[in-house]
Write a protein that holds these residues in place. Structure first.
Motif, PDB file in Angstrom:
ATOM      1  N   ASP A   1     -14.811  11.748  54.307  1.00  0.00           N
ATOM      2  CA  ASP A   1     -13.676  10.921  53.724  1.00  0.00           C
ATOM      3  C   ASP A   1     -13.991  10.821  52.501  1.00  0.00           C
ATOM      4  N   VAL A   2     -13.068  11.529  51.285  1.00  0.00           N
ATOM      5  CA  VAL A   2     -13.371  11.046  50.006  1.00  0.00           C
ATOM      6  C   VAL A   2     -12.970   9.795  49.405  1.00  0.00           C
ATOM      7  N   LEU A   3     -12.320   9.115  50.292  1.00  0.00           N
ATOM      8  CA  LEU A   3     -11.916   7.678  49.641  1.00  0.00           C
ATOM      9  C   LEU A   3     -12.976   6.746  49.988  1.00  0.00           C
TER      10      LEU A   3
ATOM     11  N   THR B   1     -16.782   4.246  45.338  1.00  0.00           N
ATOM     12  CA  THR B   1     -16.121   5.197  46.452  1.00  0.00           C
ATOM     13  C   THR B   1     -15.005   6.010  45.777  1.00  0.00           C
ATOM     14  N   GLY B   2     -14.391   6.885  46.590  1.00  0.00           N
ATOM     15  CA  GLY B   2     -12.961   7.632  45.789  1.00  0.00           C
ATOM     16  C   GLY B   2     -11.931   6.475  45.863  1.00  0.00           C
ATOM     17  N   ARG B   3     -11.702   5.769  46.761  1.00  0.00           N
ATOM     18  CA  ARG B   3     -10.883   4.873  46.748  1.00  0.00           C
ATOM     19  C   ARG B   3     -11.062   3.501  45.497  1.00  0.00           C
TER      20      ARG B   3
ATOM     21  N   VAL C   1      -3.645   6.342  44.943  1.00  0.00           N
ATOM     22  CA  VAL C   1      -4.618   6.562  46.012  1.00  0.00           C
ATOM     23  C   VAL C   1      -4.246   7.681  46.645  1.00  0.00           C
ATOM     24  N   ASN C   2      -3.064   7.840  47.282  1.00  0.00           N
ATOM     25  CA  ASN C   2      -2.555   8.895  48.001  1.00  0.00           C
ATOM     26  C   ASN C   2      -2.648  10.082  47.221  1.00  0.00           C
TER      27      ASN C   2
ATOM     28  N   GLN D   1      -6.114  11.156  46.546  1.00  0.00           N
ATOM     29  CA  GLN D   1      -7.061  11.830  47.641  1.00  0.00           C
ATOM     30  C   GLN D   1      -6.952  13.185  47.862  1.00  0.00           C
ATOM     31  N   SER D   2      -5.815  13.787  47.591  1.00  0.00           N
ATOM     32  CA  SER D   2      -5.586  15.063  47.592  1.00  0.00           C
ATOM     33  C   SER D   2      -6.372  15.805  46.651  1.00  0.00           C
TER      34      SER D   2
ATOM     35  N   GLN E   1      -9.912  15.943  47.062  1.00  0.00           N
ATOM     36  CA  GLN E   1     -10.339  16.704  48.214  1.00  0.00           C
ATOM     37  C   GLN E   1     -10.500  18.160  47.588  1.00  0.00           C
TER      38      GLN E   1
END
Length: 267
Positions: free
Chosen positions: A151-153, A223-225, A244-245, A248-249, A252
């Motif tokens: 989970d990158v977030l 964290t990514g988030r 954030v959405n 996230q891509s 990744q």
């Protein structure tokens, strides 16, 4: 000290040693710039020519292969004049052939006297071309123990030590014999140059937002988030969830490419 003892620093060197040292200096000076410096008198020119050609051709060939685009936009005369000035004037700090490209870049940045034949993007293009070799031979390796999936977030994205985010005034990745801009565009060019997990060097055009995201990630232990939320605040973006959405891509994609070496838990 006795009169027959050698003094520190070579002061007691005999006449034959002193002569040999002078001839070595004269020999080297001639090879660096044969048009200015005479060769040692007791070496026939036919033999000197072998050394002259060997030294210059090896250095020139290595530089041309390391800077192929730069070579392609110079005439033969202008190119050889520039390389000969490098051989003549630059005192290299490394004896290794793999570092000749870095020495040549340093010469262009610090010692080269601008000529009419020089394009305005000379230094930026030379740096961009140098980066490929520099990353290819860079001994750095990704840190062990990183997860390549996850989970990158929720986890901490760790940027690869062989991923460099670069910015230039000119679009250096597009320059060639048929495209040589005389003025930089209004917006800078952001490029990501990296060595992937298969040890292949790749290039990716990015934007200022992605460059900033990688800069924040390099600071470590977020964290990514958290990175994307901080980025949304910096951008003064009204919809943090959208950032954030989208991010996230992007994270990744960077993980799959090897720009992000892997993920680890937040410490």
């Amino acid at each position: 000290m006795r009169s027959d003892e050698k003094r520190p620093g070579g002061a007691g060197r005999g006449p034959h040693e002193a002569r040999f040292a002078r001839e070595q200096r004269q020999f080297a000076a001639h090879l660096r710039n044969p048009l200015v410096n005479e060769p040692p008198a007791d070496i026939e020119d036919r033999r000197m020519a072998i050394y002259r050609d060997l030294i210059y051709n090896n250095i020139e060939s290595f530089i041309a292969s390391g800077f192929p685009v730069l070579r392609s936009i110079y005439t033969d005369d202008a190119w050889h004049t520039m390389v000969r000035e490098f051989v003549h004037r630059h005192a290299s700090r490394s004896p290794y052939f793999l570092q000749i490209s870095e020495e040549f870049l340093q010469y262009l940045q610090e010692e080269h006297v601008a000529q009419e034949s020089d394009p305005p993007f000379l230094l930026e293009l030379a740096h961009y071309e140098w980066v490929e070799l520099a990353l290819d031979v860079n001994p750095a390796e990704p840190l062990p123990g990183l997860e390549l999936e996850g989970d990158v977030l929720a986890q901490v994205p760790v940027v690869s030590p062989v991923a460099w985010s670069l910015s230039y005034r000119f679009p250096v990745h597009m320059i060639g014999p048929t495209f040589q801009p005389s003025e930089p565009p209004d917006n800078p060019t952001f490029l990501l140059v990296y060595r992937n997990r298969e040890d292949e060097v790749g290039f990716m055009e990015i934007n200022a937002v992605t460059a900033r995201l990688l800069q924040l990630a390099q600071a470590g232990n977020q964290t990514g988030r958290a990175l994307l939320e901080d980025l949304a605040v910096e951008m003064n973006h009204g919809d943090t969830g959208a950032v954030v959405n989208f991010g996230q891509s992007l994270l990744q994609q960077l993980l799959q490419a090897g720009v992000i070496a892997g993920l680890e838990p937040r410490r």
